[in-house]
Write an enzyme that holds these catalytic residues in place. Structure first.
Site, PDB file in Angstrom:
ATOM      1  N   ASP A 518       0.832  -1.157   0.129  1.00 32.57           N
ATOM      2  CA  ASP A 518       0.037  -0.217  -0.116  1.00 32.57           C
ATOM      3  C   ASP A 518       1.139   1.032   0.027  1.00 32.57           C
ATOM      4  O   ASP A 518       1.874   1.366   0.741  1.00 32.57           O
ATOM      5  CB  ASP A 518      -1.044  -0.105   1.411  1.00 32.57           C
ATOM      6  CG  ASP A 518      -1.918   1.102   1.280  1.00 32.57           C
ATOM      7  OD1 ASP A 518      -1.516   2.141   1.818  1.00 32.57           O
ATOM      8  OD2 ASP A 518      -2.912   0.895   0.793  1.00 32.57           O
ATOM      9  N   ILE A 519       0.532   2.254  -0.895  1.00 31.38           N
ATOM     10  CA  ILE A 519       1.374   3.452  -0.614  1.00 31.38           C
ATOM     11  C   ILE A 519       0.870   4.225   0.271  1.00 31.38           C
ATOM     12  O   ILE A 519      -0.226   4.588   0.761  1.00 31.38           O
ATOM     13  CB  ILE A 519       1.001   4.078  -2.009  1.00 31.38           C
ATOM     14  CG1 ILE A 519       1.314   3.382  -3.199  1.00 31.38           C
ATOM     15  CG2 ILE A 519       1.917   5.541  -2.079  1.00 31.38           C
ATOM     16  CD1 ILE A 519       1.005   3.996  -4.609  1.00 31.38           C
ATOM     17  N   GLU A 561      -4.798   2.194  -4.434  1.00 28.57           N
ATOM     18  CA  GLU A 561      -3.442   2.388  -4.121  1.00 28.57           C
ATOM     19  C   GLU A 561      -2.659   1.129  -3.420  1.00 28.57           C
ATOM     20  O   GLU A 561      -1.545   1.268  -3.348  1.00 28.57           O
ATOM     21  CB  GLU A 561      -2.912   3.620  -3.080  1.00 28.57           C
ATOM     22  CG  GLU A 561      -3.351   3.370  -1.876  1.00 28.57           C
ATOM     23  CD  GLU A 561      -4.517   4.139  -1.306  1.00 28.57           C
ATOM     24  OE1 GLU A 561      -4.838   4.333  -0.199  1.00 28.57           O
ATOM     25  OE2 GLU A 561      -5.746   4.021  -2.280  1.00 28.57           O
TER      26      GLU A 561
END
Length: 645
Positions: A518-519, A561
């Protein structure tokens, strides 16, 4: 309301006391129902129309005191059953006992109940009988058509001269084209791409459409000849709806099961409609705009497949040549792989002539020499054809045959060839696009005669269509399996590939690792720099993921994301090394917006099958738990599920 008022007049003896008024009113009811039923041809008014006829007949029996004519109701039911389906006749028969309400009131209960019960039974039996007759007739017509086609094929194979040359050629090539398998493959691809319950191809002939291919059981589909399919043909527009009901909507066909959503796209050959491609589902709102566009693209693809059949009907060749061409054309249409099409083209051309064969695939302004053709030492290399003899074919877009090139001053090919005396070159064109170049070099003058060059031209035209189909198939497959923004596999493909890897693990006992990443603070990036910059970040991270993993690994966009990476045959240590390499590469990547540079980080959770989980769902859950731990433990971290405890 008209029918109700007329019926009230019948049961209250108004018809007997004022027959002129009542019959006039009943006649108006019949006329109105007839207009509603026949002018728009609406099925939902069929029961109303038939009941209006029965109502006026019942009034005549009552006014003129003709009770002995009541058995005529049975004749009326049987005659109508020949034209209307079982559902319509049952609906009518259930309304008909209302005509005997007056007799019920007077006390003739048992007699009336028995009579009208027999009427209902007669409607059910006659409706069932005639429906079965209609189905048998349709099967008989289909069987006759099949037998007729088979008979013509036998006549062709045995060399019967009772058919004209044109007829023999047409039916011969019709038997060559095994397009039904290719069409069925396309329909299955459509069903997989848009998650439909069934996908059907209807073809148009003599202003009527019939079912060509279907992913459902063809015997279970009944053509009604109108409805949505007919409207799609008439309007030449795509029809799409996600809120269909059986009562209010006629699809144009009937199949087992409920249909709540449908996409119907016309097959347009120029301005002419040649058929309709439909995809349906029992789910409400099952299709969105993406699925609609996908069905339209497949419809365009099917037009090209069916066009291939029509092209062959215009070709006249010698019987021996046609046998060779039939076999090789069938080989070409049997694959949607570019290299296989090229190989089969070269093999087929080799049966026509023993001359040396080369095939160049267009790559921008250069041409790549393909495998299975030409010199094995040069295959896969790019060549510039400018200044060569064969470049004239590229510039003019026309086949060229030179029976003697020994006096040609320039080079024939972009590389040296020995003993080239004659050259035949054909551009591989599809809708004005140059896909490649077929070249045949003879070791003697006049290596090819006109018949051979004509056959090679036909074979190359077929191969060009197959190459275009292969290219389109690859593009459609990419559209159906990849995320449009990042170019990674989409969520659906991730689920399928993960299931495949876990099944393979069960057979070979090798571990499978799953990375969920996950960003960090991605929402802040969107809020600060805007969504276009957020998209750039997503593309940048996805590119790093693709470059950081191995060829056997499977990367996909999990959602938003979040990304997922499947690592076959990888234990916790190896998965951690790959994850850390990926995390550091993302951290080192510099992004810029509004003249400012910034960096992003990612958090990664890892779960191992089967040590951390015993099923696919559990594996995803464990990896998600590890990702959650990484996010809430400071971010920009890699966490193994087994290390959480």
């Amino acid at each position: 309301m008209l029918l109700f008022a007329a019926w009230i007049g019948l049961v209250t003896d108004f018809a007997g006391s004022r027959p002129a008024v009542w019959f006039s009113f009943a006649a108006v009811s019949v006329a109105v129902c007839a207009v509603l039923h026949f002018i728009p041809q609406r099925k939902d008014y069929s029961v109303s129309f038939l009941f209006s006829l029965v109502l006026i007949c019942s009034g005549a029996l009552q006014v003129f005191n003709l009770p002995w004519l009541k058995p005529a109701y049975f004749l009326f039911i049987i005659v109508c059953s020949a034209f209307y389906g079982t559902n319509t006749m049952l609906g009518l028969s259930l309304l008909m006992p209302l005509l005997g309400l007056k007799a019920f009131i007077k006390g003739n209960t048992l007699e009336e109940a028995a009579f009208w019960s027999l009427v209902i039974a007669a409607a059910a039996l006659s409706g069932f009988f005639f429906d079965r007759l209609r189905r048998e007739k349709e099967k008989a017509v289909a069987s006759y058509s099949t037998l007729r086609d088979n008979a013509r094929n036998i006549a062709l194979d045995t060399g019967m001269e009772s058919l004209s040359s044109d007829e023999i050629m047409s039916h011969y090539f019709a038997s060559v084209l095994k397009t039904d398998e290719e069409i069925m493959e396309m329909l299955l691809t459509v069903r997989h791409a848009v998650l439909a319950d069934s996908v059907n191809l209807f073809t148009l002939r003599d202003n009527a459409y019939s079912l060509r291919c279907s992913t459902a059981e063809k015997d279970g589909i009944i053509i009604t000849g109108k409805g949505i399919i007919s409207s799609c043909i008439r309007d030449k527009k795509v029809y799409s709806s996600g809120e269909l009901t059986e009562k209010d909507t006629d699809l144009g066909y009937i199949r087992p099961g409920k249909v709540s959503s449908i996409i119907a796209a016309p097959l347009m050959d120029g301005p002419t409609v040649t058929g309709v491609l439909s995809a349906d589902s029992a789910r409400y709102q099952a299709f969105n705009e993406t699925e609609k566009n996908t069905v339209k693209m497949f419809a365009n693809h099917l037009v090209r497949i069916m066009e291939r059949e029509r092209i062959y009907l215009m070709i006249k060749r010698d019987i021996f040549g046609l046998k060779v061409l039939r076999e090789e054309s069938s080989n070409l249409v049997s694959s949607l792989n570019t290299e296989v099409v090229v190989r089969k083209l070269c093999e087929g051309a080799g049966k026509i002539s023993a001359a040396q064969i080369f095939f160049f695939m267009a790559k921008g302004k250069q041409f790549e020499l393909m495998p299975y053709a030409g010199d094995a030492g040069r295959e896969g290399k790019l060549f510039d054809l400018r200044g060569t003899f064969i470049n004239m074919v590229v510039e003019n877009r026309q086949p060229i045959y030179m029976s003697d090139v020994t006096g040609y001053r320039g080079p024939v090919m972009p590389f040296k060839v020995d003993d080239a005396r004659s050259v035949y070159a054909v551009p591989m064109l599809y809708e004005s696009s140059l896909l490649g170049l077929f070249v045949m070099l003879g070791r003697k003058n006049d290596e090819l005669d006109p018949f051979q060059t004509d056959m090679l031209k036909v074979l190359c035209n077929q191969a060009a269509t197959s190459l275009a189909n292969a290219k389109l198939h690859a593009e459609i497959e990419k559209l159906a399996t990849t995320d449009g923004l990042t170019g990674l596999f989409n969520h659906r493909v991730f689920q399928e590939r993960l299931s495949e890897e876990l099944r393979r693990q069960n057979r070979f006992a090798k571990p499978v690792s799953l990375l969920l990443t996950d960003i960090d603070f991605f929402k802040k990036i969107n809020d600060t720099y805007g969504h276009p910059v957020g998209d750039i970040v997503l593309k940048g991270v996805s590119k790093i993921i693709g470059e950081s993993i191995r060829e056997i690994d499977i990367a996909s966009r999990y959602g938003g994301e979040e990304f997922a990476v499947i690592l076959p045959g990888t234990e916790g240590e190896g998965a951690t090394n790959i994850a850390e390499r990926l995390r550091k590469a993302v951290m080192d990547k510099e992004f810029s917006a509004d003249g400012k540079s910034f960096h992003v980080t990612i958090s990664i959770g890892i779960a191992i099958y089967p040590s951390d989980a015993k099923s696919k769902e559990e594996l995803i859950e464990r990896a998600d738990q590890a990702l959650y731990n990484a996010k809430h433990g400071g971010r920009n971290r890699t966490v193994l599920r087994s290390a959480i405890g």
